[in-house]
Design a protein around this motif. Structure first.
Motif, PDB file in Angstrom:
ATOM      1  N   SER A   1       0.877  -1.315  -0.117  1.00  0.00           N
ATOM      2  CA  SER A   1       0.140   0.063   0.116  1.00  0.00           C
ATOM      3  C   SER A   1       0.933   1.310  -0.053  1.00  0.00           C
ATOM      4  CB  SER A   1      -0.781  -0.088   1.056  1.00  0.00           C
ATOM      5  OG  SER A   1      -0.204  -0.027   2.532  1.00  0.00           O
TER       6      SER A   1
ATOM      7  N   THR B   1       0.215   5.661  -0.013  1.00  0.00           N
ATOM      8  CA  THR B   1      -0.694   6.813  -0.034  1.00  0.00           C
ATOM      9  C   THR B   1      -0.280   8.043  -0.894  1.00  0.00           C
ATOM     10  OG1 THR B   1      -1.500   6.335   2.263  1.00  0.00           O
ATOM     11  CG2 THR B   1      -1.957   8.508   1.519  1.00  0.00           C
TER      12      THR B   1
ATOM     13  N   ASP C   1      -1.579  -1.136  -4.158  1.00  0.00           N
ATOM     14  CA  ASP C   1      -2.695  -0.529  -3.432  1.00  0.00           C
ATOM     15  C   ASP C   1      -2.648   0.959  -2.900  1.00  0.00           C
ATOM     16  OD1 ASP C   1      -3.818  -3.218  -3.296  1.00  0.00           O
ATOM     17  OD2 ASP C   1      -2.745  -3.605  -1.473  1.00  0.00           O
TER      18      ASP C   1
ATOM     19  N   SER D   1      -3.997   4.377  -2.141  1.00  0.00           N
ATOM     20  CA  SER D   1      -4.753   5.170  -1.314  1.00  0.00           C
ATOM     21  C   SER D   1      -4.510   6.721  -1.443  1.00  0.00           C
ATOM     22  CB  SER D   1      -4.885   4.998   0.183  1.00  0.00           C
ATOM     23  OG  SER D   1      -5.026   3.763   0.334  1.00  0.00           O
TER      24      SER D   1
END
Length: 186
Positions: free
Chosen positions: A142, A144, A179, A181
């Motif tokens: 992940s 961001t 992933d 975000s």
């Protein structure tokens, strides 16, 4: 030549007058032109919508708030965050800023612009290097991504593409941080 009588002239006049047909005597032809207009408009709308439907989509997640349910991680995490600014990329990992050149922790932009363009190749190399810096980060997927309000949309999409995967020496793509975000820049 004989002349017609008044009665004969009246009958000829009466028969030569066009008479209106009763509704049940009409031919009953169906006017389908308005129906065809509607069908044509519906078909044009469907064809236009299909081209929009087949556009590419990018899976992403909305910004998350920490809240009371969030627990501190028990294992070390990379916590990769990329801030896209007009001067380049600011990268945060392991809770701190990554210094220019993407070698160690420190202040400043990790990757500055090359000329007037964001350097996506250096960003890919930087996140690949950060992921390989510890065995604990190998399974982390992940990231961001935040952008300043004046950053073009295409730059954000290109940033996502740069951190999702990278080619390995054999030319095959390896997964880095799929992933994605979105964060809110403060």
């Amino acid at each position: 030549m004989e002349r017609l009588s008044a009665q004969q002239r009246s009958k000829i006049r009466r028969l030569s007058q066009p008479k209106e047909l009763a509704p049940d005597e009409e031919g009953g032809e169906l006017n389908i032109v308005p129906f065809l207009d509607i069908i044509t408009n519906v078909m044009m709308f469907v064809l236009a919508t299909i081209t929009v439907t087949f556009t590419a989509t990018i899976d992403s997640f909305p910004p998350r708030a920490g809240g009371a349910g969030a627990r501190a991680p028990t294992t070390p995490t990379l916590g990769l965050t990329i801030l896209v600014v007009p001067e380049g990329f600011s990268v945060k990992a392991r809770g701190g800023n990554v210094a220019p050149g993407c070698n160690e922790a420190g202040p400043g932009l990790a990757i500055g612009k090359t000329g007037n363009e964001w350097d996506y190749a250096k960003l890919t190399a930087c996140v690949q290097k950060l992921k390989a810096s510890s065995d604990a980060f190998k399974d982390e997927t992940s990231v961001t991504i935040s952008g300043n309000p004046n950053i073009p949309y295409q730059t954000i999409i290109s940033t996502i593409d740069a951190v999702r995967s990278a080619p390995d020496p054999s030319g095959k793509d390896i997964e880095l941080f799929p992933d994605v975000s979105f964060g809110v820049a403060r």
